[in-house]
Design a protein around this motif. Sequence first.
Motif: not given
Length: 275
Positions: A50-51, A56-57, A88-90, A115-117
């Motif tokens: 998270f830089e 990052d979509t 990242i703040y959720l 996108k990733f698994a």
Amino acid sequence: MTKAQPSLLLLLFLMAACVNKPYQKVGDYSYVQNANRQNKGWKLIWQDEFESDELDTSKWTKIPPNQADWGNYMTSDDRCYAIEDGKIYLKGIQNNDLESDERPFLTGGIYTKGKFAFQYGKVEIHAKLESAQGAWPAMWMLSEHQKYGNYPRNGEIDIMEHINFEDKIYQTTHSYYTLDLKQTQNPPHGGTATFDRKVFNTFGLEWSPDKLVFTLNGKETFTYPRIENVDKSQWPYDQPFYLLIDMQLEGSWVGKADPKDLPVQMIVDWVRVYQ
């Protein structure tokens, strides 16, 4: 040196590079761990630190609202997201703009679906959990495909769930075996672990073909084994899963949210996956 030699060297190099990878890539984004890696060192295959100033979509999608108990208030509203100082703040917030959205609360969450698994390996998430009445931050996994049918036949892996102001986390598995057949003690399908809410902690899972080992700050806290001589639905964890990280509010388990405790947030420093 003949002309064939450089080509041969390149081929050997490429073959060696493929052999050294700890996974086989299935499709565009599923990483299936190679067999017999349990006694070998972990290799980092995917991460987000998270830089960047923006999500990052290529790795994540904001979780849309849904009808599940946890998903009533999910939103893509920017008020529920921030990326600052490599984190990242959720957020879970009270909604003061009921004309645009009539829901009383809004929550932020991200997932890697589509996108990733990955299938087998280790995942670690370094994060800090804030507390509030009705707060339900979670880090968990669902199957990328419906190998065995509709939910809950493909299983659910809850790396971490926290509710309200408790000083413990819940680490749990859910499946047709545990939910429909009510087999929650053969073997036990979940455990708890105490933690310090005031600091960042590392929540993790080590997943192999025969067990799920949950961790907290690198230490094993609970293990869910694959067992024999029971219904086959006990182990749907033989397929790629994707990651979800979300700051949920309310639900039948956690109870109603208290507006005076809001906003509340889960601060995620990094996410790393190894095989």
